[in-house]
Every structure is written in structure tokens, then in C-alpha cells.
Design an enzyme around this catalytic site. Structure first.
Site, mmCIF file in Angstrom:
data_model
loop_
_atom_site.group_PDB
_atom_site.id
_atom_site.type_symbol
_atom_site.label_atom_id
_atom_site.label_comp_id
_atom_site.label_asym_id
_atom_site.label_seq_id
_atom_site.Cartn_x
_atom_site.Cartn_y
_atom_site.Cartn_z
ATOM 1 N N CYS A 78 -0.361 -9.795 0.222
ATOM 2 C CA CYS A 78 -0.603 -10.946 1.087
ATOM 3 C C CYS A 78 -1.555 -11.929 0.395
ATOM 4 O O CYS A 78 -1.189 -12.532 -0.592
ATOM 5 C CB CYS A 78 -1.127 -10.487 2.452
ATOM 6 S SG CYS A 78 -1.063 -11.789 3.689
ATOM 7 N N HIS B 164 2.874 -6.337 4.370
ATOM 8 C CA HIS B 164 1.757 -5.388 4.308
ATOM 9 C C HIS B 164 2.247 -3.938 4.359
ATOM 10 O O HIS B 164 2.244 -3.332 5.432
ATOM 11 C CB HIS B 164 0.813 -5.625 5.484
ATOM 12 C CG HIS B 164 -0.039 -6.839 5.347
ATOM 13 N ND1 HIS B 164 -1.244 -6.823 4.674
ATOM 14 C CD2 HIS B 164 0.128 -8.102 5.785
ATOM 15 C CE1 HIS B 164 -1.788 -8.034 4.721
ATOM 16 N NE2 HIS B 164 -0.971 -8.838 5.380
ATOM 17 N N GLU C 273 0.710 -1.359 3.455
ATOM 18 C CA GLU C 273 -0.372 -0.456 3.866
ATOM 19 C C GLU C 273 -0.475 -0.376 5.386
ATOM 20 O O GLU C 273 -1.024 0.577 5.928
ATOM 21 C CB GLU C 273 -1.707 -0.909 3.241
ATOM 22 C CG GLU C 273 -2.443 -2.040 3.948
ATOM 23 C CD GLU C 273 -1.814 -3.433 3.744
ATOM 24 O OE1 GLU C 273 -0.753 -3.521 3.097
ATOM 25 O OE2 GLU C 273 -2.396 -4.424 4.238
#
Lengths: 1015, 284
Positions: B96, B235, B237
Site C-alpha cells: 500500500c 493488504h 497481511e
């Protein structure tokens, strides 16, 4: 110093867009129905520095413009370039900041400028100011450049320069100049003679925006008549028999309604004209909020810290504690929706950072109350249209939350005409901290000692934000001051937050609090209570601009500041840490045990107030309260004629499109709700991720499914009938929402945030007794319900002057309680959401529908459409909350046991709306029969908002277990989820609703989508 | 064998540092959050680490363009350290805002394969979403199975949240894209979830919200020519566990059925970080 102008505009070409221009074009269409062919944009920078323009020009692509997507010019206006702007526009408008207003892009640009042109120290005077130019093509007739400019800027904080079509034709382009701050002159502290008449005392309070009443002014007067006070003052060389302006301002801040909650602390003579009750209540707060919570604190081991700190703290597990706080920022948001709301959210983040020895914010909530976004009536002077307030507040909270890296996990938007007078902007934050710090101290206990050095950390002090606390304690008028408005700076705060948490873990902090209302006066003043004294030197405080007077430095509410105490032996480590993070940290005070709040400016004492007088000297208000039940015209649905073929179906479509019910997805999606990678139940749920979520669920420790539920409840319109019922409904709604997510009902805590109209009887408020009686009833219900639910109120706040204007034009908000709940969720892998999961699911109603249609959303809708005379009738009540909580416990544990994955609470719009939302979330139909759901009319069972109810979906294989689990609790089988894409609701043999799911989706989703799409 | 050491940058508005550090730890890495200035001031050296992660956030408020000011700090103050890190064959990821930073430092997409070491020349950009809005929404991603990217090995299609206002990937000309595509550097793209797995990637712009930002060729992330430096807007994660997937309460969150880290609850995003840790271990 020279000023260099740089302008940047997006490149034109295949696949490239001028997005900033597009946004303006779409908003003109969405808000005003105005079609403009094209809007282009230019971003401008005015760089004040000693670097020659030619040097800046050579590096322009390294900083100000991105050479892949943008073009730039230096020392000229882009509009003069026929290559870039070949066609003469219909209007060009440049908007920049007024002098002294926070310019975040400008600050960032200056930081980047120093990376390119290293300078030994930030030059005092050098800085960058930014502006935007919008260029309009194809304006429809009648849309003037002046009007466009008024929609593009807020003249309280911004300037606009306008070129209309005539000027554009003659190439007269809007050039804005550098916003030089007017010089401030330092005024030495003055003695304020209080040996004057009572009228003059009142006049002094009013003209000085002190917001102190006569008795308070007289109490201050009395203090300075005391001979012992006079002699102790003489010993430190300050005027003996009169306060300095510094002292008077400091007392006004500390004693403000905002800081001291004088109405909640007052002695109330309460009369109930119906029951004949005539009694005295000595502090609503102590009686109805504090005492019940302290009683509960004796019975559980997880209430670690309540009331006295910046937020309430509970033990979450062996290793972690969690805390929560909610605040309002109503008055600033009325004047500048964007800046006001942003400072609201970043301000409450600091409350969390200032809890204990410092907690880390991990989730935000926001709840807004606005006038209707489609309002077509008149607007009082100086007030913005509700749609503009909505846009601005939303943008402020979005930027504040997103840039701070804190997910917004829960919230609500409520609409009512009366919020035109004062929007309510509630911002909440949840924090987490290790229960023990590495050095063994318990994190929720502050440990200051006399001799500790007190630092001001973060931003600098400026002229912005002077008188915020006292201003918010007055009603809004046309003359409300612009200095009460500020714009937050999330990045300065984020740097500070990173640094403070490192300092905490390194054991460097002994005491911490935030600088909010009242500035240093409040923050150091409050912390000084721990050691019983402090000595401040205001001359050491770093300023945004020179020339601030001593009292201004003391009370300014400039943002992004924490006040932190450090042991003298730790100061060098603390300062090194601040340097690494590029955070300004300046020692400004020392804790003492002198008993005095001792303020100096260099060597001169400018304030010398006993700590006790400062904090406990304010006299208790004596107020009158008198209750009589409001009798508005009745809502009587039996007179309403329905088309037999369609029955209730058209009503349901209209209800789904009501602003209070319609989807807020287009707004909520613009908040980051997933940063930190912990959000297990998001604001929108279901197969298409667009059904309503009841509560936020987070699992904040990575790798561990242990969760926390965050929810809220708000029902302000019930106050039209009974503010007590309003309070009970708000609490019950918050708890029901949490139950849907599987909260452990035996480990949850609440926050009470009251927003009330002025409740002190006066010429301005002739109905003050009644409004105060509403507050009394609300708090009595709060105590009754919270005790029954064993739900401690661990933190709260009140905002007591939510009125606009006076006399016939006065607008008072409906008395509003926001109740927030946060509680333990044992395992986020076992939770429930509102979306039906699929055909075959068995649907039940938990709870009973009673004859309670008073002040319902249906009543308001039919009154507005002229189908009903009024909204009166029986408001939903909570007669037996002890029973409710046992049902909630049974339901919640059924969710933990994996028996239930689908649960939705019934609130606005009752069972019909809840069922429709569940079909929308699952994109499936359902066939439901409401026969047997209560001994009440079909209208009440379909649309009524009786409390304590949920719709549950259970898989057939779990049905028998679930029914047995819930035995002894009110449970009615409603029907089955189908794959038909139709919601069919009947009452025995009577068909009530038959709607296609896609039609419901459209009605629910389109009503509040004001984005203007993506075209 | 000691765990690969992961430097996770933070400071100045980076805000996904904690979860980015956590996911590396879940897959056998040993992460440390390091303030950018610790590298700039020489208190710590990049050389001591095996993997560098630049997490998401709003560095410097994204004023003057996302990732720009952080990119400049790295381009000017960490130039030699970054060059040496890449030359040593160590993996870097930008997520990002971190992707935006890597693009603006010029590390991504980087120079061509004939001379792959960083020259810190910006060749692409990430600009405002066509919608003009910052949004948090879930998208479907598909990976180029022939990409040299070490981070995306074995990944086919995953659901993932995007949370950005400036994610539209642009380059000046179509030939720029063609040469990246030829090298399989367009490692991950937004795809229509209704297409068959493996056939979703297309160069034609997909409509909003399938493509959340109007990215050219629907690009969600790119790698450099070595495959070691990788950046993406979504994202991964944030979907390290299935309980973070919006459909977990519907019993239909996709992902592996078992894992050492999270049992049956590992999410689809974790593999990317495991790939890098395993890559480092394989080179020892």
C-alpha cells in the site's frame, strides 16, 4: 526571504484524469443537481524561503510535482499557459487558507523542502502555504462564480479569489498571495479589578467569553478578599487583592461547564407534577452514574480504573487491559465541519494515549446527528446546509482516523430536523495497553512525584483554539469566534503517538495527559493534583508565532499536544527519543508539593492559585426541575388506508429509504475499518459485504482469536415522549447490538455521552425546568437499566448547550444519549452477523412485540407525509430489564457454542426492516409469519420498536439444540429462509409484505449515496 | 538455522507496522520495527537484516502525492544502503503506502533486466483513484504464475482488502507496460471473481469496483526484474487469518485447511510472507 510560486496540474492524456476536478463536478451534481461539462484543478505552493526561485525551479520534479502524472510551472500562473489551458473557462476559483490556519499539505511540503535544501535549523519565518484552483468549463446559466466559490470554501478559515467569465475572457486569473500572519502583540499580565458591581461582574464574564455566572464571579471575588491569600501572593510578588488576567482565564477554563460538568454536579430540586414527587438530587452524576459503577466495582475484579482518568480501563485478560472514551465536538463542527470533526477524532485519540501511563488507540467509533441531507426548508443565518455538514464532518473524521492508522469499526448516522441547529459529532476510541510495563509498573496507574519535569510534547501553541472550552459552554450565535476553530494535524500526532508509546515501554513516563479543552491550564493543572502543586514557566512554551500573551499561552487549545512528566534522571533519554522521532518536546514545568498552581513568565509570577481552590472552589449550582409528560398528537395507524394488493410492501420500501434506516455504506467505506489487521466483524457484512453490521468485533492480538466487541445505541426521538425511555432504549440497543456479535454479557462496560439542550431556566431558556427534568429521568433510567444489566458506566461526557439562537427562532436538539458498549468476546471464530446464511435457515424472533408505536420511525414517516397527525402514543419501555439480560446471556452463549451464526437486533423500523436487512445481507428471500409474536396490533408487531428483540437464523441441524438452549425465554418461530429472492411476511392468513430482494436492495442502498458515482 | 531477520519500517505516519511485523513472525521470521531515522542516522544498519518491509500507512499524510516525501527521504538518505541490500539479493516488499514509496524511490518497477540494480529513477506512479475516493473494500487478486517474483510463488487467486485513495498504477506509455508484461513483472492484478481461476487477468480496464481504482491494465502490484523487490496496493497481511475474511461467519472464508501457525484458520494472505522467509532460508 522571497516567495516562490509553484503550480502543479495533472497531465492530460489517454487514461489520465483530473480527479480533484472530477470530485468537484460530481458533488455539484449530487448536492445541487448542477451539470458542469468539466472541472480541472491546479495545486499551488507559495514557498517563503531564502532559496532562490531558480534553485527551486530546478528541483520542482523532485518534490512538488510527480513527473509521471503532473506538469509544473514556477513563478507564474498555469492558467496563462495556452498549451495547458487552451480554452477560456467560464470561471476560475482559487481557495487558500487564512493566515494562521493549519495548512497540513503546506507543513508536509516544508518538511520535504528541507530534505532537498538542507538548512541548519527550521528558519523561524520560512514556510510553505498551499492553495487549490478550480477551473470550470460548461457552467449552466445561472450558476455564478461567486456562488461556486461559496460552496468551495468556508470563509471562517479560508480565502477565495474568483475570476468570473468576464475576468477569464480578459485573462484576469485568480492569484492568491502568501497568507502573512498579522503580528500579535504581547500584552503583559493585567490585574483584573473585581471590586465592581454585580452587573459589571456579569458584564466582565460575558464580554470576556468567560462563561462564569454571578455566583462564580463572586466566589472568585471572595478569594481575593482573603487576607491570608493576599499576603501569600505578596510573598511571590503578584498583585494581592485581584486576579491577573491569567488567573481569571485559568479559572474560567477550569470551572467551565465543559470541564467541570456543573449541571451534572448540581443540586437539583425536582418536581414531578404527575406523581407529586418533590425531592432534592445532590448531583445526578454522583447519584446515578458514579455510585452504581462503584457498587459494581466491589463485585468484579476487572474494573481497573473508572471516572478519574482520561478514559475508563478494564482488564481484558491476564496480559492486557482495554479502555474506551467517547467525546463530542459539536460547536466546532457546526462552524467548520471538516476541522471541527477532525479535531474531535484526533482529540479523543489523545484521551486514550493519556490514559494511565499511555494506551495505544486501536479502534475508533463515530456517531453523527445531522439535519436531513435533503433539507429544502430555510436555514438560520451562519448555519450550513445539512448535506454540507455531513460531507465536512465525514471528511474530517475520515482523514483524522485513516491517517492515524486507527480503524473505524462502529458508528451510526441519525437524522432529525432539529440537528440543523447543532450537529452532534460523537467520536470514540478504544485503547489497549499491557497490564504491566517492562519495568513492572501497572500501566493504568500514574506515578508522578514532586520534582518530576513536565514536558509539552507534539505541536506548538498558537492563537488557534483560544476559548474552546468556554465557547462550547455557550450557545451558538452569528458572532461565534473563529479562533475556536482548528484543523487537526494527524501526522504530527502520529509521530508523537509512536514516540510516546516507545517512551512508555522504556519506563520514561511517570504521568501523562492530553491537552484538550483548557490547554496547559487544564492538563498541568489536573496532573498537579497528584503531587499537590506545580510551577510552570510560560516563556519556555514553543509558539507557532511570537507575541502571544501569557494567558493565551496558558489556555490555548492548539492541537496535537500531550503533557508528560519525566523523572529528572530520565530527561536526556526522553529528549533523545523525541529527537529521533522528530517530535518537539519541551520542559515547561516542574511538579511540586507546594499546594499551589504557580505560573511564571520568565521570572515574574503571573498566576498563583491554590490547587484546591482551582479544582474544588467552584460553587455548586442550584437548579430547578419539573416534569410533565409531553402530549403530542397521537399516531394512530388504524386510520391509514392501505392498497389491498400491495398492503405494507410500499411502506417497507419507503422505510428502507428513510435516511435513518438507509445504508450508509458509501460513507462508511471511506473509513479504513481494517488497519491493524484485527477486524473480524466489519461495518458491512454478508455475501456481497453490504448488509448492516450490528457491532464491530476485533481480535487485537495478532494470531489470537480472543476478541472485543464495540457497539452503540442511540434513540433521540423517543425524547419527544419521554427522555427516560430514550435513555433506556439507547442502552438496550447498544447491548443488543453487542449480544448479536457474541459479547460476554458478564464482562462489558458502557460509556454515557449526553448531549442536551440548555437546561437552566432563564430568559433565553424559559422551558429549562422541563429540559432538566428530562435529564433527571434519563439518568434515573440509566441507573435502573445499568444496575439490572450489571453494566458499569466507566467513562462519559456531557455537552449541555446544544441550541442555536434564541426566542422564536431558537432551535434546541432533542435530548440525546449515545450509549457505547465495549466488552469481551471470548473467540471471534464464534460470532454472528445479520445476513441470512442461506435457504433452509430457520428464523425465530427472540423477545415480544408490544403495542409500542409512539415516536417510531414509521410514525415520523407517516406524520411527515401527512398520513398521521402526530407521533404520540406509547413509547417502547423496558419494564423488566433483569429478565432481558438473562435472555441476552442465553443468546450470546448460544452464539459462543456455535449454535447461531445469524442474529440481528430489531430497532428503527421494527421487525419488518430487520427482516428486510437480513435478506439484503444474504441476497436471499424469506417466508415469515408474525402471528404469535405478541398480543399487539399487526402494526405494532410489524413496525413497532419494542425493546429486547432479535431476529435469529439457525441452521436446521442446530434448531432443536437452540430451542432447548433458549427454553424459558421468549422465542417465536417466524419461518424459513428461501432461495426465492422474495421477502414474504404474513400475519396468519393475512399477507402483509411481498417484495423482491433486489427492489429492497435498491431502496436501501441508493437513498444516501451522495458520492455522484465514478463517471 | 536462525530465523530470517525482517526490518519493518515505521515512523512519520506508517501505520501497518505492527501487523506487518506480526505476520512475518507467524511464518518463522524474526521481525523488528525500526524507525526510519534509526537507519538514516546510522543507529542501525540495513545490512543486518535479511528482509525489508515498507508497510502501509499515510507517510507524511500523503501530502504532495502518496509516498512521495517518504520516498524522498529514502532516495536521498538511504540510497547506498538500499542499493547494497538489493545487490545482496535480499527481498523487499512494499504494501500500500509502502508500494507507493517504492515506486516513488524508483525501486519499482526498476530498471530493465540487463542492468537490474537500482538507479533510483521513477518510472511509474500511483495516483488518485478514478473514483476520487479513499475506500476500504475487498477485491479479488490473481497472480502471474510465471512471474519471477519470489513473494508470489504458488499463489493463484486470493481475496484481499484494499484501503487506499491513490492506487491507480500508471506509466507513461504502453510500451512500458508491454516490456513489464513480457518479463512477467505485472505480478498481481485485480480480476473479476466470476472468471475461472487462472483466466482472470486482462489488460482491458475492469469496471469499478472490480478494479477499485482504475489502474492501468488492472495492475495491483509489480515486481522488479529480479523478482526480489515487490509492491502491491492490497493488504495481504490483513487476511493472515480466516477470521479476518468477511465471509468467515458464513463458513466460507477461503484458505489453507491446515497450517502450523493457525491450524485450520490460516488466511490466504500469509503465504506471501512465508514465501520470503523460505526464500531467505533456501539461499543459506
Amino acid at each position: 526571504m522571497t516567495i516562490t510560486r509553484v503550480e502543479v496540474t495533472p497531465k492530460q492524456g489517454a487514461g489520465m484524469r483530473d480527479v480533484r476536478g472530477d470530485v468537484v463536478r460530481r458533488q455539484l451534481k449530487a448536492d445541487h443537481g448542477i451539470d458542469v461539462t468539466e472541472v480541472r484543478s491546479i495545486t499551488g505552493f507559495l514557498i517563503k524561503s531564502s532559496v532562490p526561485s531558480s534553485d527551486i525551479s530546478a528541483r520542482v520534479d523532485d518534490l512538488f510535482s510527480d513527473p509521471i502524472i503532473e506538469d509544473a510551472v514556477t513563478d507564474t500562473l498555469f492558467l496563462t499557459s495556452p498549451h495547458h489551458f487552451p480554452t477560456v473557462p467560464d470561471a476560475a476559483i482559487t481557495v487558500g487558507f487564512k493566515p494562521g490556519v493549519t495548512d497540513n499539505p503546506g507543513s508536509a511540503a516544508y518538511d520535504g523542502f528541507r530534505t532537498l535544501f538542507p538548512q541548519p535549523e527550521p528558519l523561524e519565518d520560512a514556510s510553505v502555504s498551499t492553495y487549490q484552483t478550480y477551473i470550470f468549463y460548461g457552467l449552466p446559466d445561472g450558476t455564478t462564480a461567486e456562488w461556486l466559490a461559496s460552496t468551495l470554501h468556508n470563509n471562517l478559515i479560508q480565502r477565495a479569489v474568483v475570476s468570473d467569465i468576464g475576468a477569464c475572457t480578459q485573462s484576469q486569473w485568480p492569484a492568491i498571495d502568501y497568507p502573512e500572519k498579522p503580528p500579535q502583540t504581547f500584552t503583559p499580565p493585567q490585574a483584573m479589578d473585581l471590586e465592581i458591581s454585580d452587573e459589571a461582574l456579569i458584564d466582565m464574564s460575558e464580554s470576556g467569553l468567560l462563561a462564569l455566572n454571578l455566583e462564580e464571579m463572586q466566589t472568585i471575588q471572595g478569594h481575593y478578599r482573603d487576607a491570608a491569600v493576599q499576603s501569600s501572593r505578596a510573598a511571590v510578588g503578584i498583585v494581592g487583592n485581584a486576579p491577573t488576567d491569567v488567573e481569571l482565564e485559568c479559572l474560567a477554563q477550569t470551572w467551565s461547564e465543559h470541564c467541570k460538568h456543573k449541571i451534572f454536579a448540581s443540586k437539583i430540586h425536582h418536581i414531578d407534577s404527575e406523581t407529586g414527587e418533590d425531592s432534592i438530587i445532590d448531583s445526578i452524576f454522583k447519584t446515578h452514574i458514579m455510585k452504581p459503577t462503584h457498587d459494581m466495582q466491589k463485585e468484579v475484579d476487572w474494573l481497573l480504573s473508572v471516572f478519574h482518568d482520561n478514559s475508563g480501563v478494564i482488564a481484558w485478560d491476564e496480559n492486557w487491559s482495554v479502555c474506551m472514551k467517547a467525546e463530542t465536538h459539536n460547536s466546532p463542527s457546526a462552524l467548520d465541519p471538516y476541522g471541527g470533526a477532525m479535531t474531535g477524532i484526533v482529540g479523543v485519540n489523545r484521551d486514550i494515549l493519556g490514559t494511565g501511563l499511555g494506551a495505544r488507540p486501536i479502534a475508533n467509533t463515530d456517531v453523527f446527528c445531522f439535519g436531513p441531507p435533503n433539507w429544502e426548508g430555510d436555514l438560520p443565518d451562519n448555519l450550513f446546509h445539512p448535506s454540507r455538514v455531513l460531507r465536512g464532518v465525514h471528511a474530517g473524521v475520515r482523514v483524522g482516523g485513516n491517517e492515524s492508522g486507527i480503524p473505524t469499526v462502529n458508528g451510526a448516522i441519525v437524522f432529525d430536523d432539529r440537528y440543523i441547529g447543532k450537529p452532534l459529532v460523537y467520536c470514540g476510541t478504544v485503547g489497549i495497553m499491557p497490564r504491566l510495563l517492562p519495568d513492572g509498573r501497572e500501566s493504568h496507574i500514574k506515578t508522578p512525584t514532586a520534582g518530576d519535569i513536565v514536558y509539552m510534547v507534539g505541536g506548538r501553541v498558537g492563537y488557534d483554539g483560544i476559548h474552546g472550552a468556554t465557547f462550547s459552554s455557550l450557545e451558538l450565535t452569528e458572532e461565534s469566534p473563529s479562533s475556536a476553530v482548528q484543523i487537526g494535524d494527524p501526522i504530527t500526532q502520529k509521530k508523537m503517538l509512536d514516540m510516546v508509546l516507545e517512551a512508555r515501554d522504556a519506563g520514561l513516563i511517570t504521568c501523562i495527559t492530553d491537552n484538550g479543552a483548557g490547554g496547559l491550564s487544564s492538563s498541568i493543572g489536573e496532573m498537579a493534583e497528584y503531587t499537590n502543586g506545580c510551577e510552570i514557566d510560560l516563556a519556555k512554551v514553543p509558539l507557532k508565532q511570537p507575541g502571544l500573551s501569557a494567558w493565551e499561552i496558558l489556555v490555548s487549545e492548539s492541537q496535537e499536544r500531550m503533557t508528560i512528566a519525566v523523572k529528572p534522571s530520565d530527561c536526556s533519554a526522553f529528549e533523545a527519543m523525541a529527537d529521533l522521532h522528530e517530535v518537539e518536546a519541551t520542559p515547561v514545568a516542574t511538579f511540586t508539593s507546594s499546594g499551589m498552581f504557580h505560573v511564571k513568565y520568565n521570572d515574574d509570577t503571573v498566576a498563583y492559585l491554590p490547587i484546591e481552590f482551582l479544582h474544588d472552589g467552584v460553587p455548586q449550582l442550584q437548579l430547578e426541575s419539573e416534569w410533565h409528560t409531553p402530549q403530542p398528537a397521537l399516531f394512530n395507524p388504524s386510520t391509514i388506508v392501505l392498497d389491498e394488493d400491495e398492503n405494507h410492501s410500499p411502506l417497507l420500501l419507503k422505510m428502507l429509504a428513510r435516511p435513518n434506516i438507509a445504508s450508509k455504506e458509501s460513507w462508511v467505506r471511506q473509513y479504513d475499518h481494517e488497519v491493524i489487521a484485527q477486524t473480524a466483524v466489519k461495518p458491512f457484512v454478508g455475501i456481497e459485504r453490504d448488509g448492516p453490521g450490528d457491532a464491530g468485533v476485533i481480535a487485537p492480538i495478532h494470531g489470537d482469536p480472543h476478541g472485543l466487541v464495540i457497539s452503540c445505541g442511540i434513540a433521540p426521538r423517543y425524547s419527544d415522549l419521554d427522555a427516560g425511555a430514550m435513555a433506556a432504549a439507547s442502552i438496550d440497543e447498544a447491548v443488543r447490538n453487542a449480544v448479536c456479535a457474541g459479547v460476554d454479557v458478564d464482562k462489558m462496560a458502557g460509556l454515557d455521552n449526553f448531549c442536551w439542550p440548555d437546561s437552566i431556566e432563564s430568559a433565553k431558556t424559559p422551558d429549562g425546568k422541563f429540559k432538566l427534568a428530562q435529564l433527571v429521568r434519563a439518568n434515573r433510567e440509566l441507573e435502573r437499566v445499568c444496575r439490572a444489566y450489571r453494566l458499569p458506566c466507566i467513562s462519559g461526557k456531557d455537552s449541555m448547550k446544544n441550541d442555536y439562537g434564541s426566542g422564536e427562532n431558537k432551535i434546541s436538539i432533542p435530548p440525546t444519549l449515545l450509549y457505547s458498549v465495549f466488552g469481551d468476546q471470548p473467540d471471534v471464530r464464534f460470532t454472528a452477523t445479520s445476513d441470512f446464511k442461506g435457504a433452509g435457515e430457520r428464523v425465530y424472533l427472540v423477545g415480544v412485540s408490544k403495542e409500542e408505536l409512539g415516536a417510531s420511525e414509521l410514525a415520523f414517516m407517516l406524520k411527515e407525509s401527512g398520513h398521521s397527525e402526530g407521533i404520540g402514543g406509547q413509547v417502547p419501555l423496558l419494564p423488566n430489564p433483569e429478565q432481558n439480560i438473562t435472555t441476552y446471556r442465553a443468546l450470546s452463549t448460544a452464539i459462543h457454542a456455535g449454535l447461531v451464526q445469524t442474529a440481528h437486533d430489531c430497532s428503527e423500523g421494527g421487525l419488518a426492516v430487520a427482516a428486510a436487512e437480513m435478506c439484503i445481507g444474504g441476497r436471499v428471500g424469506a417466508e415469515l409469519d408474525i402471528d404469535g409474536t405478541g398480543h399487539s396490533s399487526v402494526w405494532s408487531r410489524l413496525w413497532g420498536e419494542s425493546l429486547g428483540r432479535f431476529i435469529i437464523g439457525v441452521q436446521p441441524e442446530h434448531e432443536a439444540d437452540f430451542v432447548e438452549w433458549m427454553s424459558g425465554h421468549p422465542l417465536t418461530f417466524l419461518g424459513t429462509v428461501t432461495d426465492s429472492q422474495e421477502l414474504i411476511i404474513s400475519d396468519g392468513y393475512d399477507a402483509l409484505v411481498n417484495l423482491e430482494v433486489p427492489a429492497m436492495v435498491d431502496a436501501w442502498q441508493n437513498a444516501l449515496d451522495m458520492t455522484g458515482g465514478v463517471a | 538455522m536462525s530465523a530470517p531477520k525482517v526490518a519493518v519500517l515505521f515512523g512519520f505516519g506508517i501505520n501497518c507496522d505492527r501487523e506487518t511485523a506480526a505476520v512475518f513472525d507467524l511464518v518463522g521470521g524474526k521481525s523488528e520495527r525500526i524507525h526510519v531515522n534509526n537507519f538514516v542516522q546510522g543507529n542501525r544498519v540495513l545490512e543486518d537484516f535479511d528482509i525489508l518491509a515498507v508497510p502501509g500507512g499515510f507517510s507524511f499524510g500523503d501530502h504532495l502525492g502518496s509516498g512521495r516525501l517518504m520516498g524522498n527521504r529514502m532516495r536521498f538518505a538511504l540510497r547506498e544502503q538500499l542499493h547494497a541490500f538489493v545487490a545482496a539479493g535480499k527481498p523487499i516488499i512494499g504494501i500500500c503506502n509502502g508500494f507507493q514509496v517504492l515506486v516513488k524511490t524508483g525501486l519499482l518497477p526498476g530498471p530493465n533486466a540487463s542492468n537490474p540494480l537500482p538507479d533510483f529513477v521513477q518510472r511509474a506512479s500511483l495516483t488518485l483513484n478514478d473514483s476520487g475516493r479513499y475506500e476500504d473494500r475487498w477485491v479479488t487478486l490473481e497472480f502471474d504464475s510465471e512471474s519471477p517474483c519470489i513473494w508470489t510463488k504458488g499463489l493463484q487467486r486470493i481475496d484481499c482488502p484494499v484501503r487506499h485513495g491513490e492506487g491507480k498504477f500508471v506509466m507513461p506509455s504502453t510500451t512500458d507496460f508491454d516490456s513489464l508484461a513480457a518479463n512477467h513483472q505485472l505480478a498481481v492484478r485485480y480480476v473479476d471473481p466470476n472468471t475461472p481461476v487462472g483466466q482472470g487477468a486482462t489488460d482491458e480496464p475492469l469496471p469499478f469496483p472490480i478494479s477499485p481504482n482504475g489502474s492501468m491494465r488492472n495492475i495491483a502490484g509489480v515486481c522488479d526484474s529480479t523478482g526480489l523487490v515487490f509492491g502491491l496496493m492490497p493488504h495481504p497481511e490483513a487476511v493472515y487469518a480466516k477470521w479476518l475474511h468477511p465471509h468467515h461467519t458464513r463458513g466460507s472464508a477461503p484458505g489453507p485447511t491446515s497450517s502450523e501457525a493457525l491450524g485450520e484458520w490460516e488466511g490466504e494472505g500469509l503465504q506471501m510472507f512465508r514465501n520470503a522467509v523460505e526464500y531467505v532460508l533456501s539461499k543459506r
